[in-house]
Design an enzyme around this catalytic site. Structure first.
Site, PDB file in Angstrom:
ATOM      1  N   ASN A 149       3.079  27.632  64.268  1.00 41.24           N
ATOM      2  CA  ASN A 149       3.418  28.928  64.130  1.00 41.24           C
ATOM      3  C   ASN A 149       4.663  28.757  62.994  1.00 41.24           C
ATOM      4  O   ASN A 149       5.018  30.446  63.143  1.00 41.24           O
ATOM      5  CB  ASN A 149       4.184  28.742  65.473  1.00 41.24           C
ATOM      6  CG  ASN A 149       2.729  28.985  66.495  1.00 41.24           C
ATOM      7  OD1 ASN A 149       1.396  29.919  66.245  1.00 41.24           O
ATOM      8  ND2 ASN A 149       2.667  28.530  67.331  1.00 41.24           N
ATOM      9  N   ARG A 187       9.258  35.202  63.481  1.00 42.79           N
ATOM     10  CA  ARG A 187       9.607  34.620  64.675  1.00 42.79           C
ATOM     11  C   ARG A 187      11.022  34.279  65.344  1.00 42.79           C
ATOM     12  O   ARG A 187      11.782  33.333  64.292  1.00 42.79           O
ATOM     13  CB  ARG A 187       8.852  33.683  64.863  1.00 42.79           C
ATOM     14  CG  ARG A 187       8.529  32.332  65.994  1.00 42.79           C
ATOM     15  CD  ARG A 187       7.458  31.535  65.441  1.00 42.79           C
ATOM     16  NE  ARG A 187       7.576  30.272  66.156  1.00 42.79           N
ATOM     17  CZ  ARG A 187       7.212  29.205  66.651  1.00 42.79           C
ATOM     18  NH1 ARG A 187       7.610  28.615  65.404  1.00 42.79           N
ATOM     19  NH2 ARG A 187       7.711  28.268  68.064  1.00 42.79           N
ATOM     20  N   TYR A 194      15.339  30.542  64.917  1.00 39.84           N
ATOM     21  CA  TYR A 194      14.479  30.255  63.629  1.00 39.84           C
ATOM     22  C   TYR A 194      15.008  31.250  62.457  1.00 39.84           C
ATOM     23  O   TYR A 194      14.432  30.551  61.316  1.00 39.84           O
ATOM     24  CB  TYR A 194      12.945  30.170  63.940  1.00 39.84           C
ATOM     25  CG  TYR A 194      12.133  29.361  64.630  1.00 39.84           C
ATOM     26  CD1 TYR A 194      13.207  27.467  64.743  1.00 39.84           C
ATOM     27  CD2 TYR A 194      12.084  30.243  65.752  1.00 39.84           C
ATOM     28  CE1 TYR A 194      11.996  27.523  66.036  1.00 39.84           C
ATOM     29  CE2 TYR A 194      11.371  29.386  66.959  1.00 39.84           C
ATOM     30  CZ  TYR A 194      11.674  27.972  66.483  1.00 39.84           C
ATOM     31  OH  TYR A 194      11.069  27.546  67.797  1.00 39.84           O
ATOM     32  N   ALA A 243       5.444  22.652  68.208  1.00 40.10           N
ATOM     33  CA  ALA A 243       5.989  22.698  69.585  1.00 40.10           C
ATOM     34  C   ALA A 243       4.143  20.968  69.906  1.00 40.10           C
ATOM     35  O   ALA A 243       4.745  20.122  70.629  1.00 40.10           O
ATOM     36  CB  ALA A 243       4.154  23.351  70.498  1.00 40.10           C
ATOM     37  N   HIS A 295      13.447  19.697  62.755  1.00 39.16           N
ATOM     38  CA  HIS A 295      13.050  21.102  63.396  1.00 39.16           C
ATOM     39  C   HIS A 295      14.445  22.110  62.837  1.00 39.16           C
ATOM     40  O   HIS A 295      15.255  21.746  62.536  1.00 39.16           O
ATOM     41  CB  HIS A 295      13.660  20.869  64.735  1.00 39.16           C
ATOM     42  CG  HIS A 295      12.943  20.022  65.772  1.00 39.16           C
ATOM     43  ND1 HIS A 295      11.270  19.963  65.871  1.00 39.16           N
ATOM     44  CD2 HIS A 295      12.518  18.567  65.855  1.00 39.16           C
ATOM     45  CE1 HIS A 295      10.595  18.818  66.067  1.00 39.16           C
ATOM     46  NE2 HIS A 295      11.140  17.964  66.726  1.00 39.16           N
ATOM     47  N   ASN A 343       7.219  18.243  60.651  1.00 33.72           N
ATOM     48  CA  ASN A 343       7.725  20.147  61.088  1.00 33.72           C
ATOM     49  C   ASN A 343       6.613  19.604  62.204  1.00 33.72           C
ATOM     50  O   ASN A 343       5.074  20.555  62.050  1.00 33.72           O
ATOM     51  CB  ASN A 343       8.144  20.983  60.701  1.00 33.72           C
ATOM     52  CG  ASN A 343       9.386  21.366  62.203  1.00 33.72           C
ATOM     53  OD1 ASN A 343       8.496  20.980  63.603  1.00 33.72           O
ATOM     54  ND2 ASN A 343       9.970  22.480  62.064  1.00 33.72           N
TER      55      ASN A 343
HETATM   56  C1  DQA Z   1      10.511  23.523  66.292  1.00 32.62           C
HETATM   57  C2  DQA Z   1      10.856  23.712  67.737  1.00 32.62           C
HETATM   58  C3  DQA Z   1       9.871  23.328  68.824  1.00 32.62           C
HETATM   59  O1  DQA Z   1      10.372  23.259  70.245  1.00 32.62           O
HETATM   60  C4  DQA Z   1       8.947  24.590  68.345  1.00 32.62           C
HETATM   61  O2  DQA Z   1       7.930  24.813  69.260  1.00 32.62           O
HETATM   62  C5  DQA Z   1       9.002  24.913  67.135  1.00 32.62           C
HETATM   63  C6  DQA Z   1       9.478  24.756  65.910  1.00 32.62           C
HETATM   64  C7  DQA Z   1      11.918  23.907  65.142  1.00 32.62           C
HETATM   65  O3  DQA Z   1      11.523  23.145  64.077  1.00 32.62           O
HETATM   66  O4  DQA Z   1      12.897  23.905  65.846  1.00 32.62           O
HETATM   67  O5  DQA Z   1       7.699  25.585  66.794  1.00 32.62           O
HETATM   68  O6  DQA Z   1       9.504  22.770  66.158  1.00 32.62           O
END
Ligand code: DQA
Length: 149
Positions: free
Chosen positions: A11, A18, A23, A77, A100, A74
């Site tokens: 994602n 998103r 983000y 999820a 993250h 990264n």
């Molecule tokens: C993430 C945090 C995760 O919990 C989330 O599912 C993501 C992005 C972040 O970069 O903050 O997809 O890894």
């Protein structure tokens, strides 16, 4: 100098559209541009990927294990669910930095659990795009420390 494998998980190709509150507005392309610039400044060789599936992440880490001196990942999820990626990181023995964009400790309870961090050298979480740039500096630090021994 050193080889850095950087993997964006599921994602993260949707950055820009998103959940901006977590983000930001920048796209993955914008972030990758900054990553490439900083890697160049630090003299790091970089391989950069984004995968949506767990298996592709595992296959990539496995394929690049002899090339990569440091892994920056990264896991999206999968951070909170993937024993499989954790096992792969453990088996491949590449010093790993977990990244993250958001501060995972400030959000829902289920995001507070990270399987990957059990096998990581360290975690950088909550600085947006800068989390990746800090991770490159951390990679450079790890590589310099390695040279000393
Ligand atoms: C993430 C945090 C995760 O919990 C989330 O599912 C993501 C992005 C972040 O970069 O903050 O997809 O890894």
């Amino acid at each position: 100098m050193g080889n850095v494998l950087l993997i964006h998980g599921p994602n993260l190709h949707l950055l820009g559209i998103r959940e901006e509150e977590h983000y930001g507005r920048e796209t993955l392309k914008d972030i990758d541009r900054a990553i490439q610039r900083v890697a160049g400044e630090l003299g790091l060789s970089l391989k950069l990927f984004q995968f949506n599936s767990e298996g592709e992440i595992i296959d990539c880490i496995t394929k690049e294990k002899d090339w990569a001196d440091v892994l920056i990942v990264n896991p999206g999820a999968y951070t909170h669910t993937s024993i499989a990626i954790m096992d792969c990181v453990k088996a491949c023995k590449i010093p790993t930095i977990e990244v993250h964009l958001s501060n995972i400790y400030k959000r829902e309870d289920f995001r507070r659990v990270s399987y990957i961090s059990r096998e990581a050298v360290g975690v950088i979480s909550g600085f947006g795009k800068t989390s990746y740039l800090l991770a490159l500096h951390a990679a450079s630090f790890i590589l310099k420390e390695k040279e000393k021994v």
